[in-house]
Scaffold this motif. Structure first.
Motif, PDB file in Angstrom:
ATOM      1  N   ASN A 102       0.821  -1.213   0.000  1.00  0.00           N
ATOM      2  CA  ASN A 102       0.000   0.000   0.000  1.00  0.00           C
ATOM      3  C   ASN A 102       0.849   1.254   0.000  1.00  0.00           C
ATOM      4  N   CYS A 103       0.384   2.259  -0.744  1.00  0.00           N
ATOM      5  CA  CYS A 103       0.920   3.604  -0.558  1.00  0.00           C
ATOM      6  C   CYS A 103       0.394   4.156   0.765  1.00  0.00           C
ATOM      7  N   PRO A 104       1.201   4.932   1.464  1.00  0.00           N
ATOM      8  CA  PRO A 104       0.747   5.457   2.759  1.00  0.00           C
ATOM      9  C   PRO A 104      -0.333   6.514   2.595  1.00  0.00           C
ATOM     10  N   VAL A 105      -1.106   6.683   3.640  1.00  0.00           N
ATOM     11  CA  VAL A 105      -2.113   7.738   3.684  1.00  0.00           C
ATOM     12  C   VAL A 105      -1.394   9.031   4.072  1.00  0.00           C
ATOM     13  N   PRO A 106      -1.348  10.024   3.197  1.00  0.00           N
ATOM     14  CA  PRO A 106      -0.610  11.241   3.520  1.00  0.00           C
ATOM     15  C   PRO A 106      -1.241  11.999   4.680  1.00  0.00           C
ATOM     16  N   PRO A 107      -0.482  12.881   5.332  1.00  0.00           N
ATOM     17  CA  PRO A 107      -1.039  13.687   6.415  1.00  0.00           C
ATOM     18  C   PRO A 107      -2.236  14.509   5.947  1.00  0.00           C
ATOM     19  N   MET A 108      -3.206  14.629   6.831  1.00  0.00           N
ATOM     20  CA  MET A 108      -4.400  15.459   6.626  1.00  0.00           C
ATOM     21  C   MET A 108      -5.268  14.956   5.463  1.00  0.00           C
ATOM     22  N   THR A 109      -5.180  13.646   5.180  1.00  0.00           N
ATOM     23  CA  THR A 109      -6.074  13.027   4.204  1.00  0.00           C
ATOM     24  C   THR A 109      -6.651  11.763   4.838  1.00  0.00           C
ATOM     25  N   ASN A 110      -7.519  11.088   4.110  1.00  0.00           N
ATOM     26  CA  ASN A 110      -8.104   9.853   4.633  1.00  0.00           C
ATOM     27  C   ASN A 110      -8.137   8.792   3.554  1.00  0.00           C
ATOM     28  N   TRP A 111      -8.267   7.564   3.980  1.00  0.00           N
ATOM     29  CA  TRP A 111      -8.389   6.419   3.075  1.00  0.00           C
ATOM     30  C   TRP A 111      -9.168   5.338   3.792  1.00  0.00           C
ATOM     31  N   THR A 112      -9.994   4.601   3.046  1.00  0.00           N
ATOM     32  CA  THR A 112     -10.838   3.573   3.644  1.00  0.00           C
ATOM     33  C   THR A 112     -10.307   2.184   3.308  1.00  0.00           C
ATOM     34  N   TYR A 113      -9.994   1.425   4.364  1.00  0.00           N
ATOM     35  CA  TYR A 113      -9.684   0.003   4.220  1.00  0.00           C
ATOM     36  C   TYR A 113     -10.992  -0.776   4.172  1.00  0.00           C
ATOM     37  N   VAL A 114     -11.063  -1.769   3.300  1.00  0.00           N
ATOM     38  CA  VAL A 114     -12.215  -2.671   3.247  1.00  0.00           C
ATOM     39  C   VAL A 114     -11.668  -4.090   3.159  1.00  0.00           C
ATOM     40  N   PHE A 115     -11.902  -4.875   4.200  1.00  0.00           N
ATOM     41  CA  PHE A 115     -11.404  -6.251   4.186  1.00  0.00           C
ATOM     42  C   PHE A 115     -12.396  -7.164   4.901  1.00  0.00           C
ATOM     43  N   GLN A 116     -12.231  -8.451   4.682  1.00  0.00           N
ATOM     44  CA  GLN A 116     -13.140  -9.447   5.236  1.00  0.00           C
ATOM     45  C   GLN A 116     -12.402 -10.334   6.227  1.00  0.00           C
ATOM     46  N   THR A 117     -13.081 -10.677   7.310  1.00  0.00           N
ATOM     47  CA  THR A 117     -12.526 -11.634   8.272  1.00  0.00           C
ATOM     48  C   THR A 117     -12.876 -13.050   7.784  1.00  0.00           C
ATOM     49  N   LYS A 118     -12.439 -13.333   6.585  1.00  0.00           N
ATOM     50  CA  LYS A 118     -12.812 -14.558   5.875  1.00  0.00           C
ATOM     51  C   LYS A 118     -12.255 -15.799   6.568  1.00  0.00           C
ATOM     52  N   ASP A 119     -13.152 -16.708   6.931  1.00  0.00           N
ATOM     53  CA  ASP A 119     -12.770 -18.005   7.479  1.00  0.00           C
ATOM     54  C   ASP A 119     -11.812 -17.887   8.663  1.00  0.00           C
ATOM     55  N   GLN A 120     -12.046 -16.909   9.529  1.00  0.00           N
ATOM     56  CA  GLN A 120     -11.199 -16.748  10.706  1.00  0.00           C
ATOM     57  C   GLN A 120     -12.036 -16.518  11.961  1.00  0.00           C
ATOM     58  N   ILE A 121     -11.470 -16.932  13.077  1.00  0.00           N
ATOM     59  CA  ILE A 121     -11.956 -16.561  14.411  1.00  0.00           C
ATOM     60  C   ILE A 121     -10.726 -16.178  15.234  1.00  0.00           C
ATOM     61  N   GLY A 122     -10.929 -15.578  16.397  1.00  0.00           N
ATOM     62  CA  GLY A 122      -9.797 -15.448  17.299  1.00  0.00           C
ATOM     63  C   GLY A 122      -9.453 -14.053  17.751  1.00  0.00           C
ATOM     64  N   THR A 123      -8.256 -13.956  18.322  1.00  0.00           N
ATOM     65  CA  THR A 123      -7.760 -12.760  18.998  1.00  0.00           C
ATOM     66  C   THR A 123      -6.586 -12.187  18.219  1.00  0.00           C
ATOM     67  N   PHE A 124      -6.694 -10.920  17.844  1.00  0.00           N
ATOM     68  CA  PHE A 124      -5.676 -10.264  17.022  1.00  0.00           C
ATOM     69  C   PHE A 124      -5.557  -8.803  17.469  1.00  0.00           C
TER      70      PHE A 124
END
Length: 615
Positions: A102-124
C-alpha cells in the motif's frame, strides 16, 4: 460418482455459500489518528498515537466473514499505514497495510480500508506499520467471534477483557527513530516499562493510572492477551489464580492449565480465569523475559484483579514467576501448546481436518536474522540482506508492470547467507498451493526474536537448540501443531513452521521486534496465480492510492476521470528508499511504457507497441 450424489453435494455447498453470505455483516468505523502529548503513560512528555482520542485504539468486534470498512483520517504530521496483525486478508493483499502492498495515507487526508474476516476466528490486534510509529501506540484489539452455527469449545464466559500489554520507551518515537544510526540505540538500548492497556504499573510513581479488571467470585472470564510491544517477550500471571489456555491467534488449543504464560512480541492468546478466591485484590503481572537480570520487577507491567466485594489492596510481595532466563522452561511450554483437533472454528468441520501429517513440501526457506553493519550503517538482515524499501509498493508495481523493474524476484537466497551483507529489495517466490517449510534461525546468544507472515497461518511444527539440520525433522510435531500467525525464536535456537500457500498476493515476512523490522529484517513472499478470475484474487480497489513511479497516474486519472486510479502525492515509506542506480532513466522509461499500456487498455484504445516504446 452418481448424478444424484453430485447434485446433493452441489446443493450442500451452495447452502454453505449462501449461509456465509447471509451471516456476514458490514462493520463500519471512522478513525481519526492523531498525536497526543498529554497522555504521558509514564510521566514523560512524548507524542502518543491515539485513535479517536483513545490509547489504545478502539475495539474491532467482528464475526467470521464480516466485511470491515475503516475510514482512516490521518491527522498526524507524517504518512500512515495500519496493518491488521493476523488477519489473513484472503485473496486481498491490497488491504494489508504494509509498505510492500500500500501507498501510505498522507497527512491530513483519509483512506478507507475494506477487508473481510474470511474463514477466521480469534484474537488479534492492529498497529501502524511505518516509520517506527508502533513505538508510540496506535494499536488496538481485534476480536473475531464464531458464527452462531459453530460451537465454541468452552462455556460462554461471564465477560471478555482485552488486555494489550507491551514495553514502552519514555523517549519520543521520533527521537529514537532518528538515533538508530547509533549502534547503542540500534542494538543495546531497552524500553523503560511495560504498560497494560496503555497504563503504567500499579504503585509506580511515574504512572498516572493503572489497569484494573473487576470480577465476581465464582464467575469465569476470558482474557484476550496480546503482546503489542516493540522488543520484550513477557511472562504473564495472576496472583493466586490459574489460567486455562483456549485460543491463540485464530486457533482453538488443547485446553491446558497454567500458572504463567510466555507471550512473545506480536503474539495473542485467550485464557479463561475463574474468580475462585475469597474477595480481595490480586496482582496481574507481566515480567520481561531474557532481560534485566535481577531487575525485572522494576520494569514489569502491573495491574489489579479486583473482586466486587473487595475492600483490600493486594497482599504480600509482588508475585514472581519462572526464571526469566530459563529458556528450556519457555521452549517446553511452547511445545505443549497444541491444536484442538476436534473443535470447529471458522468452518463447521473440525480444525484437525486441515492437518500436516502427510504433506509434501514444495519449498524450504532457511532464514537467519542477524545484526550487521551494511555499508557502514547499523542494520538487521535476513540471510545477509537488509531490506531496502522502494517508493513504489511491490504490489502496485506488479499490477502496473508486467515485468517488474522495481524489484528482481529471487535475487537473494532463501536458504543461505550472503558472504557480505548488502541492502536490497528481497522478494522471494512462493509456489501457489505449495507447502512451504520455513526454518527461522536466531544465532544471537541472548535476544529473543519473533517472525510473522501476513496472509497465512504458521503450523508451528518444531523448536530446537543450536543449528538446524534436516535430521531435526524427525523431532517435528506433525500430529497437532498449533496454527498461529507469529512464532517465537529463542536465542541460539531455531523454529520450524509449515505454511500452505493458497492465498495469492504479495505478503510481508518480518521480524516482529520493531528495531529489527525497521532496520531491515524483512522480505516479501510473492505468491502468484496467473488466473485473472477475481475469485482467485481480488481486483485492485476503486480507491487505490498511488505513489512512487505510479504517482503521475494521479494527474492522468484526473484528466480522464479514471476514478479507479485515484491517488495522492508521493511520500517516502521509510528512511531507506531506492535512489541512484535504482531509478535510472532507462528503468523509468521502461516502467512508463508499461503503465501507458495499462492506461490505453483502461481507455479501450488499442495502440501499436514496439519493444522500444509506444508507436
Amino acid at each position: 460418482m452418481s448424478s444424484s450424489l453430485r447434485n446433493s453435494l452441489f446443493a450442500s455447498c451452495l447452502v454453505y455459500v449462501i449461509s456465509i453470505a447471509a451471516n456476514s455483516a458490514e462493520v463500519f468505523h471512522e478513525w481519526h489518528v492523531a498525536l497526543n502529548s498529554t497522555i504521558r503513560p509514564i510521566s514523560s512528555d512524548q507524542p502518543v498515537i491515539t485513535i479517536n482520542g483513545l490509547f489504545p485504539g478502539p475495539l474491532i468486534n467482528a464475526t467470521t466473514n464480516d466485511n470491515i470498512h475503516i475510514n482512516v483520517f490521518n491527522d498526524m504530521d507524517e504518512p500512515l499505514l495500519i496493518t491488521w496483525n493476523g488477519i489473513q486478508q484472503r485473496l486481498n493483499s491490497w488491504q494489508d497495510g504494509v509498505s510492500g502492498t500500500n501507498c501510505p495515507v498522507p497527512p491530513m487526508t483519509n483512506w478507507t480500508y475494506v477487508f473481510q474476516t474470511k474463514d477466521q476466528i480469534g484474537t488479534f490486534f492492529y498497529f501502524p506499520s511505518l516509520n517506527f510509529q508502533k513505538a508510540a501506540g496506535g494499536f488496538g484489539p481485534i476480536r473475531v467471534n464464531n458464527r452462531n452455527v459453530i460451537a465454541v469449545p468452552f462455556p460462554k464466559p461471564e465477560a471478555e477483557f482485552d488486555l494489550l500489554i507491551g514495553d514502552w520507551f519514555e523517549k519520543s518515537y521520533k527521537d529514537i527513530r532518528s538515533s538508530l544510526g547509533d549502534p547503542r540505540v540500534a542494538y543495546v538500548d531497552m524500553p523503560n516499562k511495560i504498560l497494560m492497556n496503555g497504563k503504567g504499573p500499579y504503585m509506580d510513581s511515574l504512572s498516572r493510572t493503572h489497569e484494573s479488571f473487576t470480577v465476581t467470585k465464582g464467575r469465569t472470564y476470558r482474557f484476550r492477551i496480546s503482546n503489542v510491544g516493540s522488543q520484550w517477550s513477557f511472562n504473564f500471571q495472576i496472583q493466586n489464580h490459574t489460567m486455562v489456555l483456549v485460543e491463540t491467534e485464530g486457533s482453538y488449543t488443547d485446553q491446558i492449565t497454567l500458572t504463567s504464560l510466555d507471550v512473545h512480541v506480536g503474539q495473542s492468546y485467550s485464557v479463561l480465569v475463574t474468580a475462585d478466591q475469597d474477595a480481595a485484590d490480586f496482582y496481574i503481572v507481566a515480567y520481561p523475559k531474557l532481560e534485566l537480570a535481577g531487575k525485572a520487577s522494576g520494569y514489569a507491567g502491573i495491574g489489579i484483579l479486583h473482586y466486587t466485594d473487595s475492600n483490600s489492596i493486594p497482599a504480600g510481595p509482588l508475585i514472581t514467576g519462572p526464571d526469566p532466563f530459563d529458556v528450556r522452561f519457555s521452549i517446553n511450554q511452547a511445545r505443549s501448546i497444541r491444536w484442538n483437533m476436534t473443535a470447529g472454528a471458522a468452518r463447521p468441520n473440525p480444525q484437525g481436518t486441515f492437518n500436516v501429517t502427510n504433506v509434501t513440501l514444495s519449498q524450504t526457506f532457511i532464514l537467519t536474522g542477524e545484526m550487521e553493519s551494511v555499508s557502514g550503517e547499523y542494520m538487521y538482515t535476513v540471510n545477509g540482506v537488509s531490506y531496502w524499501t522502494p517508493d513504489t509498493p511491490l504490489k502496485l508495481a506488479d499490477h502496473f508492470d508486467d515485468a517488474p523493474t522495481i524489484y528482481a524476484i529471487d535475487a537473494f537466497s532463501t536458504n543461505a547467507t550472503q558472504d557480505s551483507p548488502v541492502m536490497g529489495t528481497f522478494v522471494a517466490t512462493g509456489i501457489h498451493k505449495g507447502w512451504l517449510e520455513i526454518i527461522f534461525v536466531n544465532d544471537g546468544d541472548s535476544k529473543m526474536d519473533a517472525w510473522h507472515l501476513d496472509g497465512f497461518g504458521f503450523y508451528a511444527v518444531g523448536f530446537g537448540f543450536g543449528p538446524w539440520s534436516p535430521d531435526a525433522r524427525s523431532t517435528y510435531n506433525l500430529h497437532d501443531p498449533v496454527v498461529r500467525s507469529t512464532v517465537q525464536v529463542y536465542p541460539a535456537s531455531w523454529s520450524a513452521v509449515y505454511v500452505y500457500l493458497d492465498n495469492p498476493g504479495m505478503w510481508n515476512l518480518r521480524s516482529q521486534v520493531l528495531k529489527n523490522w525497521y532496520l531491515g529484517q524483512e522480505l516479501y513472499v510473492r505468491v502468484f496465480d496467473a488466473d485473472p478470475d477475481p475469485a482467485k484474487e481480488r481486483p485492485v480497489p476503486d480507491n487505490l492510492l498511488l505513489c512512487g513511479w505510479c504517482n503521475f497516474l494521479t494527474y492522468v486519472s484526473r484528466a480522464f476521470g479514471m476514478h479507479s486510479f485515484a491517488g495522492q502525492d508521493n511520500y517516502s515509506l521509510s528512511s531507506k528508499t531506492i535512489d541512484g542506480d535504482g531509478t535510472n532513466g532507462s528503468l523509468f522509461l521502461h516502467f512508463l511504457h508499461r503503465i501507458l499500456r495499462k492506461i490505453y487498455q483502461h481507455l479501450g484504445v488499442v495502440p501499436s507497441f514496439s519493444e522500444d516504446g509506444l508507436l
